[in-house]
Design a protein around this motif. Structure first.
Motif, PDB file in Angstrom:
ATOM      1  N   CYS A   1       0.841  -1.200   0.000  1.00 64.39           N
ATOM      2  CA  CYS A   1       0.000   0.000   0.000  1.00 64.39           C
ATOM      3  C   CYS A   1       0.875   1.249   0.000  1.00 64.39           C
ATOM      4  CB  CYS A   1      -0.877   0.033   1.249  1.00 64.39           C
ATOM      5  SG  CYS A   1      -2.176  -1.185   1.224  1.00 64.39           S
ATOM      6  N   ARG A   2       0.294   2.345  -0.468  1.00 67.20           N
ATOM      7  CA  ARG A   2       1.033   3.605  -0.436  1.00 67.20           C
ATOM      8  C   ARG A   2       1.146   4.124   0.985  1.00 67.20           C
ATOM      9  NH1 ARG A   2       1.515   6.822  -4.632  1.00 67.20           N
ATOM     10  NH2 ARG A   2       0.673   8.669  -3.616  1.00 67.20           N
ATOM     11  N   GLU A   3       0.020   3.982   1.693  1.00 69.82           N
ATOM     12  CA  GLU A   3       0.049   4.418   3.077  1.00 69.82           C
ATOM     13  C   GLU A   3      -0.670   3.339   3.877  1.00 69.82           C
ATOM     14  OE1 GLU A   3      -0.910   8.447   5.642  1.00 69.82           O
ATOM     15  OE2 GLU A   3      -1.930   8.109   3.756  1.00 69.82           O
TER      16      GLU A   3
ATOM     17  N   GLN B   1      -2.363   5.775   8.750  1.00 67.08           N
ATOM     18  CA  GLN B   1      -3.107   6.899   8.195  1.00 67.08           C
ATOM     19  C   GLN B   1      -3.530   7.829   9.331  1.00 67.08           C
ATOM     20  OE1 GLN B   1      -6.233   5.117   5.881  1.00 67.08           O
ATOM     21  NE2 GLN B   1      -4.745   4.132   4.541  1.00 67.08           N
TER      22      GLN B   1
ATOM     23  N   PRO C   1      -8.979  10.712  12.515  1.00 69.01           N
ATOM     24  CA  PRO C   1      -9.587  11.826  13.213  1.00 69.01           C
ATOM     25  C   PRO C   1      -9.482  11.642  14.724  1.00 69.01           C
ATOM     26  CG  PRO C   1     -11.221  10.515  12.023  1.00 69.01           C
ATOM     27  CD  PRO C   1      -9.898   9.957  11.694  1.00 69.01           C
TER      28      PRO C   1
ATOM     29  N   TRP D   1     -11.260  11.517  17.370  1.00 73.79           N
ATOM     30  CA  TRP D   1     -12.016  10.590  18.195  1.00 73.79           C
ATOM     31  C   TRP D   1     -11.538   9.155  18.020  1.00 73.79           C
ATOM     32  CZ3 TRP D   1     -14.553   6.551  15.999  1.00 73.79           C
ATOM     33  CH2 TRP D   1     -14.743   6.616  14.618  1.00 73.79           C
ATOM     34  N   GLN D   2     -10.891   8.898  16.880  1.00 72.50           N
ATOM     35  CA  GLN D   2     -10.490   7.522  16.624  1.00 72.50           C
ATOM     36  C   GLN D   2      -9.202   7.149  17.323  1.00 72.50           C
ATOM     37  OE1 GLN D   2     -10.189   6.380  12.573  1.00 72.50           O
ATOM     38  NE2 GLN D   2     -12.336   5.850  12.397  1.00 72.50           N
TER      39      GLN D   2
ATOM     40  N   ALA E   1     -10.148   5.043  20.567  1.00 69.17           N
ATOM     41  CA  ALA E   1     -10.990   3.860  20.477  1.00 69.17           C
ATOM     42  C   ALA E   1     -10.765   3.057  19.204  1.00 69.17           C
ATOM     43  CB  ALA E   1     -12.450   4.279  20.547  1.00 69.17           C
TER      44      ALA E   1
ATOM     45  N   TRP F   1      -9.937   0.801  16.112  1.00 67.22           N
ATOM     46  CA  TRP F   1      -9.403  -0.560  15.988  1.00 67.22           C
ATOM     47  C   TRP F   1      -8.095  -0.565  15.229  1.00 67.22           C
ATOM     48  CZ3 TRP F   1     -11.960  -3.863  11.656  1.00 67.22           C
ATOM     49  CH2 TRP F   1     -12.214  -3.052  10.551  1.00 67.22           C
TER      50      TRP F   1
ATOM     51  N   ASP G   1      -5.203  -9.198   4.642  1.00 74.09           N
ATOM     52  CA  ASP G   1      -4.749  -8.492   3.450  1.00 74.09           C
ATOM     53  C   ASP G   1      -3.836  -9.346   2.579  1.00 74.09           C
ATOM     54  OD1 ASP G   1      -6.275  -6.405   4.075  1.00 74.09           O
ATOM     55  OD2 ASP G   1      -4.673  -4.976   4.472  1.00 74.09           O
TER      56      ASP G   1
END
Ligand SMILES: Cc1cc2nc3c(=O)[nH]c(=O)nc-3n(C[C@H](O)[C@H](O)[C@H](O)COP(=O)(O)OP(=O)(O)OC[C@H]3O[C@@H](n4cnc5c(N)ncnc54)[C@H](O)[C@@H]3O)c2cc1C
Ligand code: SF4
Ligand code: SF4
Ligand code: SF4
Lengths: 328, 661
Positions: free
Chosen positions: A227-229, A234, A237, A239-240, A243, A245, A265
């Motif tokens: 993957c590129r990133e 990544q 935001p 809030w993530q 919590a 995953w 993957d």
């Protein structure tokens, strides 16, 4: 082995001199007797530093991606196991076939460095290695050593099914014979793991994932992880962060998520080169995870290990009428 | 911070009878972001919608949660309400309290209440992350392709053409008409099938808006709703229809005789033929499999005799490209091949065991016997005829699990025709049930019973030849005793199944088929003539077994949908479709093969990064006309570069968290 080294240097020098390739990615002498280092030869002189011996463990294929946006041609040295990675990159459209010259080495197996170092002084100077079929003879300035393959090969090499490159433009040695019974994988390691009861399995992976440092070495070396990133890197935001995953935190549950997502993957894509397991600094038996899904996919869809052919459609992204549908 | 309004619907007693809606509304008020919540008897009603609109204005709501029924039912309703209040319609999220909660947990209201709270919390969590979405506009080609020229395709083509749009009708046989033109009389009114269908066939041929391709097949379909590109294969007829006048000299003199499939194999036709006298077009084709010239024999009789020189043995298949905005699939049915499955009925060894369609040809004045009922083996008039229903229908072990819907009625028709045409005849009908839902259908059946047809309830277990009789053994399950009938002929009402090649057609148009191979309609009740692919509609027996009235009704329904689509020169696409984050996309194109709607294509972009020369790389691009927002691509994409708008990872995770944490 000497012939292969000579052919390799000759071929590399020729390619570089003719301007056919801008670089030859191969191996050179490493920091101790049982080590080699990835080497990037860009001229004829440097080509003479290239080498080949049973300590050339690294899969060099992934380095191609560092040059994916250039328009130069590159040559890369591959063993049987690594060569499937070339097919992976081509199929995944990460590197065009036209831009790579594959220098294939029929590989008689790699020696287990730790076992070898128990016998030879690491500071010794490697002079030459000879493959006698059942054993390697290693000559150093500290003397000559014989290593029986049966005892000293890396575990993955002991059960290797593809000693000959599955794709190559120049084959740097005689193809090695493969016995018919060796051609299919029996997955003994996985059968053994499957036999464990769920609690034991869980304890096994708890123990290992608990130690994962989230260094991402496995991902970085993996030809299927292109993957590129990475999803785990990544920007998420606010809030993530807590919590999510896809947390970067190195804790058992988050590590499970990381490894299982990586496992999904590479499902149907992992070429079983074993690099992930080799580079893991805390020795997590990662191949067990991916070999489990290779086995499952084989049982479900009858596919062989991915990477044997470029044209192989991926079992999880292709549809055939005969595909099992027991969940419908 | 978003300003979310929560609207809890009672759905009368559907939800309100199980859940405490006012309590739900009170609880919802405490969820993060919720600034207003209320419950109401019928949220979808006019006053209910007004309540939402007023609340949006009064409380400056920018996200709306409606906790009511399935979004399949009323999402559109509430989206429109949001739009009326000046809000982007996609700022709506629904919680399904009815199908997902009150209906299924009616017996345990306390637990249902807890679940309902979770469902609302979930919807609120997602609503907070909703983004306004807009749909894009695509042009519409105002032409329609109809595949299959049975009565469904004919009716549909005529309706669309009458509305002023061009229609391309593709039929693979040498004539249009399908199965209906093979029938003799049609239940329940017993009007002559040819008399009512051939005028429509002629109307198709002469309609200025209809371009008819017979003996042709659709070879390729590309594009998407409003903009399909179709490649039609015109099979070589070996007769130049521009020159041919249909005089008939050729097929009269052709020496090669072939079993006549139009007549169900009863009787023969020539190698150069028209399927039946009223065929449209009324010009022959050469069946190359049976023509002597194509089998390296001397002949060329037709070429010599044709007064206009229309015969051309060198003719090749040709391909024609057409562009259309809509497609109707009307490929119809064929009969289940009972000879492979029913050993107890002789596997087709006994010539006098025939199918319903063959019987139609035997009673048809234009059929091989000129309308006299004669049995195939020796041409004798059968006096005792046994009709066996549900052969292959409702028989999962040997055939299909479904009911073919028309057999009860046409068997009653056949029995009636037998009793009427053959003096002193007897009709025995073995049946499992008699199903006659339809206007005038029960009356029609009763009339046959009064005619003297003997209905025996039970399956036939064996048919065998004994002398010149067929012994039919079965059981009368009402009287509980075995029955044996010595019959002169047996007529099997075999199941209807989708016409051969339906999978190919389905694949070409991108519409799924159901477990029996019929084209799947988008919704069995509310979208019966649409398929899951936008711009592709379905009519007639390719969607499921049905009789002519239903076929024609469905065909007109499909035509209405097509006309609706073609009445705009531009159309807006769904807003909830996939979108690619090009920065993340690796260009692996694994999403491409998994997309069932062929909506994804590679595209080359030029990337400019600071301090580096511009570089080109491939990324995935989603065609907004084709994408249906199914989400298959999301799953295939490892970096998470492709996501369906309105179902982003972020939104889904928020929902999961709201329920699980
Ligand atoms: C024995 C029998 C008796 C019946 N009697 C009655 C009756 O009395 N009254 C009544 O209401 N109903 C009756 N029916 C039912 C009636 O036949 C159907 O309802 C009706 O014919 C369905 O029409 P259709 O256009 O859907 O299908 P079809 O008539 O099957 O037409 C489909 C057409 O599409 C063409 N086609 C198929 N595939 C392709 C392709 N890939 N490309 C191009 N063209 C294609 C076919 O060649 C055919 O012309 C009877 C059925 C049977 C079996
Ligand atoms: S997952 Fe491991 S074994 Fe599989 S391809 Fe990647 S590095 Fe090789
Ligand atoms: S699967 Fe993802 S990364 Fe691969 S082409 Fe599609 S959008 Fe890009
Ligand atoms: S969501 Fe993805 S897979 Fe589904 S139709 Fe759209 S592009 Fe195709």
């Amino acid at each position: 082995m000497k012939q292969i080294v000579d052919r390799l240097r000759q071929e590399a020098a020729r390619l570089l001199a003719a301007g056919d390739v801008a670089m030859v990615i191969g191996y050179a002498k490493g920091t101790d007797v049982a080590r080699t280092t990835p080497y990037f030869a860009t001229n004829e002189e440097e080509a003479q530093n290239l080498t080949w011996n049973p300590f050339c463990t690294n899969n060099l294929v992934k380095y191609l991606l560092d040059f994916r946006f250039e328009d130069t041609k590159l040559a890369v040295v591959v063993k049987g196991c690594d060569s499937k990675g070339i097919n992976r990159l081509i199929y995944d459209r990460q590197f065009p076939r036209e831009r790579v010259v594959v220098l294939g080495v029929p590989c008689g197996g790699l020696l287990d460095r730790s076992k070898v170092l128990a016998t030879i002084d690491p500071g010794a100077e490697l002079q030459s290695v000879e493959d006698l079929g059942q054993e390697f003879v290693v000559r150093t300035d500290h003397g000559e050593f014989t290593f029986a393959k049966e005892q000293y090969l890396l575990p993955k090499c002991a059960v290797c099914r593809n000693p000959n490159p599955v794709i190559s433009d120049v084959l740097l040695g005689e193809e090695l014979p493969v016995a018919e019974e060796e051609k299919s994988d029996t997955f003994d390691d996985i059968v053994e793991m499957e036999a464990l009861d769920p609690a034991a399995k869980s304890a096994f992976w708890d123990r290992h994932f608990n130690r994962c440092l989230r260094c991402y070495a496995c991902r970085n070396v993996c030809p299927a992880c292109n993957c590129r990133e990475c999803a785990f890197e990544q920007a998420v935001p606010g809030w993530q962060q807590e919590a999510c995953w896809l947390s970067k935190k190195a804790s058992v549950d988050n590590n499970y998520t990381f490894h299982l997502i990586r496992m999904f993957d590479v499902t149907g894509r992992c070429i079983d080169c074993g690099e992930c397991e080799r580079v893991c600094p805390v020795n997590i038996p990662l191949r067990k995870l991916y070999r489990k899904v290779i086995k499952d996919v084989q049982e479900l869809f009858g596919d062989t290990t991915p990477g044997l052919n470029i044209g192989d459609g991926l079992p999880l992204t292709s549809y055939r009428k005969e595909d099992p549908e027991e969940f419908m | 911070m978003p300003r979310i309004g929560v609207f809890v619907c009672w759905c009368g007693s559907n939800i309100g009878g199980v859940l405490d809606c006012p309590q739900l509304a009170r609880e919802a008020a405490s969820f993060p972001g919720v600034v207003y919540s209320v419950d109401y008897k019928y949220m979808c009603s006019e006053p209910g919608q007004n309540l939402i609109i007023e609340a949006i204005k009064e409380h400056r709501l920018d996200r709306v949660v409606v906790a009511s029924c399935s979004p399949r039912l009323h999402e559109e309703t509430f989206r429109k309400a949001l739009a009326r209040a000046g809000l982007n319609p996609y700022l709506l999220e629904m919680a399904n309290l009815r199908e997902h909660c009150s209906w299924v947990h009616a017996k345990e209201p306390e637990k249902a209440q807890v679940k309902a709270v979770d469902l609302v919390r979930r919807a609120v969590a997602k609503a907070a992350l909703l983004q306004p979405l807009v749909s894009s506009q695509i042009p519409v080609t105002k032409r329609c392709l109809v595949i299959g020229g049975g009565i469904a395709g004919i009716q549909c083509a005529l309706d669309i053409a009458d509305a002023g749009h061009e229609v391309i009708l593709v039929e693979r046989e040498p004539t249009i008409g399908g199965n209906m033109v093979k029938l003799d009389k049609t239940f329940p009114t017993l009007d002559c099938s040819a008399c009512i269908s051939t005028p429509k066939m002629v109307a198709v041929a002469s309609h200025p808006n209809i371009k008819l391709y017979t003996y042709a097949e659709v070879a390729e379909i590309g594009g998407y709703i409003g903009n399909f590109k179709v490649k039609i294969k015109q099979k070589a007829r070996y007769v130049d229809h521009d020159k041919c006048t249909g005089c008939g000299t050729c097929w009269e003199k052709c020496p090669s005789k072939v079993p006549d499939d139009f007549n169900g194999g009863l009787g023969t036709r020539k190698a150069i033929y028209i399927p039946f006298p009223q065929a449209v077009p009324n010009k022959p084709v050469i069946d190359a499999n049976h023509c002597r010239v194509f089998n390296n024999k001397k002949c060329r009789v037709c070429e010599k005799l044709c007064p206009t020189g229309a015969i051309d043995y060198e003719q090749q298949d040709t391909f024609i490209d057409e562009e259309v905005g809509a497609i109707v699939v009307a490929t119809g049915y064929e009969l289940f091949d009972w000879t492979k499955a029913y050993g107890e009925y002789g596997y087709g060894m006994y010539p006098d065991v025939i199918t319903g369609l063959q019987f139609e040809r035997l009673v048809n004045a234009a059929g091989p016997t000129g309308g006299k009922i004669k049995r195939p083996s020796d041409g004798k008039e059968p006096k005792t005829v046994v009709f066996v229903k549900c052969v292959g229908s409702r028989d999962e072990a040997k055939g299909k699990s479904y009911c073919s819907r028309v057999c009860c009625m046409y068997t009653a028709k056949h029995a009636h025709q037998l009793l009427e045409k053959v003096p002193d005849s007897q009709a025995y009908i073995f049946y499992m049930d008699v199903r006659t839902p339809g206007k005038g259908y029960e009356e029609f059946y009763q009339r046959t019973v009064q005619d003297g047809a003997i209905y025996v309830r039970g399956r036939v277990s064996k048919i065998y030849q004994s002398g010149d009789k067929l012994v039919v053994r079965g059981a009368d399950t009402l009287l509980g005793r075995p029955v044996e009938v010595k019959a002169d002929m047996v007529v099997l009402a075999t199941a209807m199944q989708p016409a051969a090649g339906v999978e190919t057609t389905a694949r070409l148009v991108g519409a799924p088929v159901d477990q029996d191979g019929f084209i799947q309609e988008a919704h069995p009740k509310l979208r019966p003539v649409e398929t899951h692919t936008a711009g592709v509609y379905v009519a007639g027996c390719c969607q499921g077994p049905k009789d002519i009235p239903d076929t024609v009704a469905q065909a007109s329904g499909a035509a209405a949908k097509v006309v609706g689509l073609l009445s705009h020169s531009k159309m807006s696409t769904s807003a909830m479709i996939s979108t690619v984050n090009e920065a993340l996309c690796t260009g692996c194109m694994l999403c491409e093969p998994v997309c069932p709607y062929k909506a994804i294509e590679p595209k080359v972009i030029t990337e400019r990064l600071p301090g580096q020369p511009p570089r080109e790389r491939t990324v995935a691009a989603v065609n907004s006309g084709l994408c249906q927002g199914c989400g298959c691509c999301n799953v295939a994409c490892r970096p998470g570069a492709i996501q369906v708008k309105g179902f982003t990872n972020e939104q889904m995770l928020a929902e999961v968290d709201a329920i699980c944490l």
